[in-house]
Motif scaffolding. Structure first.
Motif, PDB file in Angstrom:
ATOM      1  N   VAL A   1     -12.881 -10.263  46.362  1.00 50.90           N
ATOM      2  CA  VAL A   1     -13.345  -8.904  46.119  1.00 50.90           C
ATOM      3  C   VAL A   1     -12.563  -7.999  47.060  1.00 50.90           C
ATOM      4  N   LEU A   2     -11.871  -7.009  46.496  1.00 48.83           N
ATOM      5  CA  LEU A   2     -10.992  -6.136  47.271  1.00 48.83           C
ATOM      6  C   LEU A   2     -11.458  -4.692  47.191  1.00 48.83           C
ATOM      7  N   PHE A   3     -11.440  -4.028  48.322  1.00 55.03           N
ATOM      8  CA  PHE A   3     -11.697  -2.588  48.383  1.00 55.03           C
ATOM      9  C   PHE A   3     -10.445  -1.911  48.926  1.00 55.03           C
ATOM     10  N   ARG A   4     -10.083  -0.762  48.315  1.00 59.77           N
ATOM     11  CA  ARG A   4      -8.846  -0.086  48.684  1.00 59.77           C
ATOM     12  C   ARG A   4      -9.111   1.299  49.289  1.00 59.77           C
ATOM     13  N   TYR A   5      -8.110   1.797  49.981  1.00 62.99           N
ATOM     14  CA  TYR A   5      -8.192   3.120  50.608  1.00 62.99           C
ATOM     15  C   TYR A   5      -8.382   4.233  49.587  1.00 62.99           C
ATOM     16  N   ASP A   6      -7.962   4.009  48.335  1.00 65.40           N
ATOM     17  CA  ASP A   6      -8.079   5.060  47.321  1.00 65.40           C
ATOM     18  C   ASP A   6      -9.429   5.036  46.608  1.00 65.40           C
ATOM     19  N   ASP A   7     -10.441   4.423  47.222  1.00 60.15           N
ATOM     20  CA  ASP A   7     -11.798   4.378  46.674  1.00 60.15           C
ATOM     21  C   ASP A   7     -11.874   3.621  45.350  1.00 60.15           C
ATOM     22  N   THR A   8     -11.092   2.560  45.227  1.00 55.38           N
ATOM     23  CA  THR A   8     -11.213   1.662  44.087  1.00 55.38           C
ATOM     24  C   THR A   8     -11.555   0.268  44.595  1.00 55.38           C
ATOM     25  N   ALA A   9     -12.092  -0.543  43.707  1.00 53.51           N
ATOM     26  CA  ALA A   9     -12.425  -1.933  44.030  1.00 53.51           C
ATOM     27  C   ALA A   9     -11.894  -2.827  42.921  1.00 53.51           C
ATOM     28  N   GLN A  10     -11.741  -4.093  43.216  1.00 54.87           N
ATOM     29  CA  GLN A  10     -11.270  -5.056  42.223  1.00 54.87           C
ATOM     30  C   GLN A  10     -11.878  -6.418  42.499  1.00 54.87           C
ATOM     31  N   LEU A  11     -12.245  -7.100  41.412  1.00 55.08           N
ATOM     32  CA  LEU A  11     -12.786  -8.452  41.490  1.00 55.08           C
ATOM     33  C   LEU A  11     -11.779  -9.406  40.864  1.00 55.08           C
ATOM     34  N   ILE A  12     -11.503 -10.523  41.535  1.00 49.59           N
ATOM     35  CA  ILE A  12     -10.556 -11.525  41.044  1.00 49.59           C
ATOM     36  C   ILE A  12     -11.245 -12.875  41.060  1.00 49.59           C
ATOM     37  N   ILE A  13     -11.411 -13.470  39.889  1.00 53.97           N
ATOM     38  CA  ILE A  13     -11.956 -14.821  39.764  1.00 53.97           C
ATOM     39  C   ILE A  13     -10.789 -15.758  39.488  1.00 53.97           C
ATOM     40  N   HIS A  14     -10.711 -16.860  40.228  1.00 56.34           N
ATOM     41  CA  HIS A  14      -9.556 -17.746  40.081  1.00 56.34           C
ATOM     42  C   HIS A  14      -9.978 -19.200  40.290  1.00 56.34           C
ATOM     43  N   THR A  15      -9.006 -20.120  40.321  1.00 53.28           N
ATOM     44  CA  THR A  15      -9.334 -21.547  40.388  1.00 53.28           C
ATOM     45  C   THR A  15      -8.717 -22.257  41.579  1.00 53.28           C
ATOM     46  N   ALA A  16      -8.000 -21.552  42.458  1.00 53.79           N
ATOM     47  CA  ALA A  16      -7.283 -22.186  43.563  1.00 53.79           C
ATOM     48  C   ALA A  16      -8.075 -22.115  44.859  1.00 53.79           C
ATOM     49  N   ASN A  17      -8.079 -23.217  45.614  1.00 56.40           N
ATOM     50  CA  ASN A  17      -8.562 -23.137  46.985  1.00 56.40           C
ATOM     51  C   ASN A  17      -7.645 -22.207  47.769  1.00 56.40           C
ATOM     52  N   MET A  18      -8.142 -21.631  48.843  1.00 56.51           N
ATOM     53  CA  MET A  18      -7.319 -20.732  49.641  1.00 56.51           C
ATOM     54  C   MET A  18      -6.529 -21.546  50.669  1.00 56.51           C
ATOM     55  N   ILE A  19      -5.686 -22.438  50.136  1.00 54.68           N
ATOM     56  CA  ILE A  19      -4.821 -23.283  50.958  1.00 54.68           C
ATOM     57  C   ILE A  19      -3.434 -23.291  50.333  1.00 54.68           C
ATOM     58  N   SER A  20      -2.426 -23.549  51.145  1.00 52.13           N
ATOM     59  CA  SER A  20      -1.042 -23.448  50.661  1.00 52.13           C
ATOM     60  C   SER A  20      -0.755 -24.403  49.515  1.00 52.13           C
ATOM     61  N   LYS A  21      -1.329 -25.598  49.548  1.00 48.67           N
ATOM     62  CA  LYS A  21      -1.061 -26.604  48.517  1.00 48.67           C
ATOM     63  C   LYS A  21      -1.384 -26.086  47.117  1.00 48.67           C
ATOM     64  N   ASP A  22      -2.502 -25.371  46.988  1.00 46.79           N
ATOM     65  CA  ASP A  22      -2.946 -24.931  45.663  1.00 46.79           C
ATOM     66  C   ASP A  22      -2.113 -23.780  45.117  1.00 46.79           C
ATOM     67  N   TRP A  23      -1.401 -23.052  45.983  1.00 48.25           N
ATOM     68  CA  TRP A  23      -0.639 -21.880  45.547  1.00 48.25           C
ATOM     69  C   TRP A  23       0.861 -22.145  45.478  1.00 48.25           C
ATOM     70  N   THR A  24       1.264 -23.415  45.538  1.00 55.38           N
ATOM     71  CA  THR A  24       2.696 -23.729  45.459  1.00 55.38           C
ATOM     72  C   THR A  24       3.017 -24.483  44.170  1.00 55.38           C
ATOM     73  N   ASN A  25       2.609 -25.762  44.076  1.00 60.75           N
ATOM     74  CA  ASN A  25       2.998 -26.574  42.925  1.00 60.75           C
ATOM     75  C   ASN A  25       1.835 -27.109  42.106  1.00 60.75           C
ATOM     76  N   MET A  26       0.631 -26.576  42.299  1.00 60.89           N
ATOM     77  CA  MET A  26      -0.520 -26.947  41.482  1.00 60.89           C
ATOM     78  C   MET A  26      -0.772 -25.849  40.446  1.00 60.89           C
ATOM     79  N   THR A  27      -1.130 -26.245  39.231  1.00 65.01           N
ATOM     80  CA  THR A  27      -1.448 -25.266  38.200  1.00 65.01           C
ATOM     81  C   THR A  27      -2.824 -24.668  38.445  1.00 65.01           C
ATOM     82  N   ASN A  28      -2.875 -23.342  38.567  1.00 65.29           N
ATOM     83  CA  ASN A  28      -4.124 -22.603  38.701  1.00 65.29           C
ATOM     84  C   ASN A  28      -4.021 -21.329  37.870  1.00 65.29           C
ATOM     85  N   ALA A  29      -5.098 -20.558  37.823  1.00 64.91           N
ATOM     86  CA  ALA A  29      -5.091 -19.330  37.017  1.00 64.91           C
ATOM     87  C   ALA A  29      -6.008 -18.284  37.628  1.00 64.91           C
TER      88      ALA A  29
END
Length: 523
Positions: free
Chosen positions: A163-191
């Protein structure tokens, strides 16, 4: 709010082009035309109409470091998600976290000032994962750790959301499938699935609780976040902040799980959890008449029981619910075997993120009823069933990037009826078990996902699979109706397991070397 840094956002860094993906196809599978449709060039008379509305895939694959550029078209990196210097605050929900890895993806000019909240489920003080988190967070004054409410002994905090909040008074929600570790964001398929930039609400919102509406999504999301506050304030500031934003542009249904015991049937405006949420949502989604396949693609399969009672009567029955009475779809489960792990970009190392067991007597019985519906991630097994003749293979561009992604898709006779991206694997802990003659559901884990269907994204639209691109071709499915793309990560047509094939099991030793010459000792 304070002034944002005077800096424009940088584009993501590229990578040197690695060797091209390889592999030949063989095997067999029959099903709806949407699973087996040829992809040869269309006849010349099928001219693309300029006015046809083409909607890109609501799901994006994550970029794979060691694949060629053509396999990463339309893919998204973690730097794409977090590298905006306008980000003021970030809430990171996940199972595994590497704090330094997370922090290095924020823009360097705001890295030390962005307020970062990390929500995890490691409640035991001496848990090595918790200790590592505390040590990592200690290096950053702007990182705060939050422990999720964990009432179930065998549950986990498995949700994956930003969940992200920005200086321009907007917000964004991102649902995904990767753990927050380097392995999942390099050569593993996620979305990834992302909301549009959400503006602050200007007043009274439309109280529309229709399945798929932005208001219903917001209501369910806030209910989910409030559940963290059962014993102490974990997400109360986040709930208060998100309540101020307008979700009317969001198109999707939140399908989440919250640990505990919950009523199966409640007021339609109330949020349901686990398989009960699935069943409620499915009753509102129109599906095509005729033959259909529901393809469940996961990275973990828990012990489900010696008979197929739970998977058939609880999960598959929920996925079979529809707005109108239709015949029950066929079910398939996409899961890699050991040969696919050996040939993956990281070899056996990728198998440490993919789990099932077949060693005990009960697990052996489970394999017996799952084997007929098991399908390969990459449809090129020499031992798998033969692919139908005359049907070209549609290449998702990920057969050598081992799957950590979780997707549930209903393929109708000519197009896709609905699709779900979620953190939830094939397990009772994730989806829940019926309690007390099905009047109550018991859920063990935190999970979150989003369900979409074509008419939600454009009036009278149809959804088709796209491969190595997010955008559908205007010459698919003749007609003037809008086309919605859905990025498919695996290859089609599917190839079912052969009689002597078995899924990858990380706890077993594998002595045959992978493509890098490594063996796997098991656990």
């Amino acid at each position: 709010m304070s002034e944002p840094p005077a800096k424009r956002r940088r584009l993501s860094e590229g990578h040197d082009p690695p060797p091209a993906d390889v592999g030949a196809a063989s095997g067999s599978e029959l099903g709806p035309a949407s699973l087996t449709r040829p992809i040869s060039p269309p006849p010349r008379k099928r001219v693309a109409r300029q006015e046809r509305l083409l909607v890109p895939s609501p799901f994006q694959l994550t970029a794979i470091r060691d694949l060629p550029a053509e396999s990463n078209i339309g893919a998204v990196s973690l730097r794409d998600l977090l590298g905006d210097p306008l980000i003021l605050e970030c809430w990171d929900f996940n199972y595994l976290h590497e704090i330094n890895f997370l922090m290095c993806h924020f823009d360097e000019d705001v890295r030390s000032s962005v307020r970062v909240h990390v929500v995890h489920g490691f409640w035991k003080r001496g848990d090595p994962n918790r200790v590592a988190l505390e040590q990592g967070a200690s290096a950053f004054k702007n990182v705060e750790l939050h422990t999720a409410y964990m009432p179930e002994m065998f549950g986990s905090h498995h949700s994956k959301m930003l969940v992200l909040f920005r200086y321009d008074d907007t917000a964004q929600l991102i649902i995904h499938t990767a753990n927050m570790i380097s392995k999942d964001w390099t050569n593993m398929t996620n979305a990834v699935w992302s909301t549009p930039m959400l503006p602050l609400s200007k007043g009274e919102e439309n109280q529309d609780f229709t399945t798929g509406s932005g208001h219903k999504f917001k209501s369910d999301l806030l209910s989910y976040l409030r559940a963290y506050n059962t014993n102490r304030s974990v997400c109360r500031p986040l709930v208060d902040s998100l309540a101020k934003f307008d979700f009317s542009a969001v198109r999707g249904t939140l399908i989440a799980s919250v640990p505990g015991r919950h009523a199966v049937e409640t007021d339609p405006r109330e949020t349901r959890w686990g398989w009960a949420a699935l069943k409620q949502a499915m009753r509102s989604i129109p599906v095509q008449p005729g033959k259909a396949d529901v393809v469940v693609q996961v990275s973990s399969i828990a012990t489900l029981g010696g008979t197929d009672s739970w998977i058939q009567r609880t999960l598959f029955d929920s996925l079979s619910s529809a707005a109108k009475s239709t015949s029950r779809p066929s079910f398939k489960v996409v899961f890699p075997d050991a040969s696919e792990i050996r040939r993956s970009l990281d070899g056996y190392a990728s198998g440490g993120s993919i789990h099932t067991k077949i060693q005990s007597a009960q697990q052996a019985k489970q394999l017996q009823y799952l084997r007929p519906i098991f399908c390969h991630w990459a449809n090129d097994s020499e031992k798998g069933t033969e692919l139908p003749k005359g049907v070209a293979v549609r290449d998702g561009g990920r057969k050598r990037a081992a799957p950590h992604i979780k997707t549930y898709i209903r393929y109708g006779e000519n197009s896709i009826d609905w699709a779900m991206l979620t953190s939830a694997n094939l397990s009772k802990q994730a989806w829940g078990e019926a309690q007390g003659a099905s009047q109550e559901i018991r859920v063990a884990s935190w999970e979150i996902g989003v369900l979409v269907w074509p008419e939600l994204l454009a009036d009278n639209a149809r959804m088709i699979g796209t491969f190595k691109t997010n955008s559908p071709s205007p010459v698919e499915l003749e007609g003037d109706f809008p086309l919605v793309g859905l990025r498919i990560p695996y290859n089609l047509p599917l190839q079912t397991y052969g009689d002597d094939e078995a899924p990858w099991v990380a706890t077993m030793a594998h002595t045959q070397p992978d493509w890098m010459g490594m063996t796997w000792p098991g656990w």
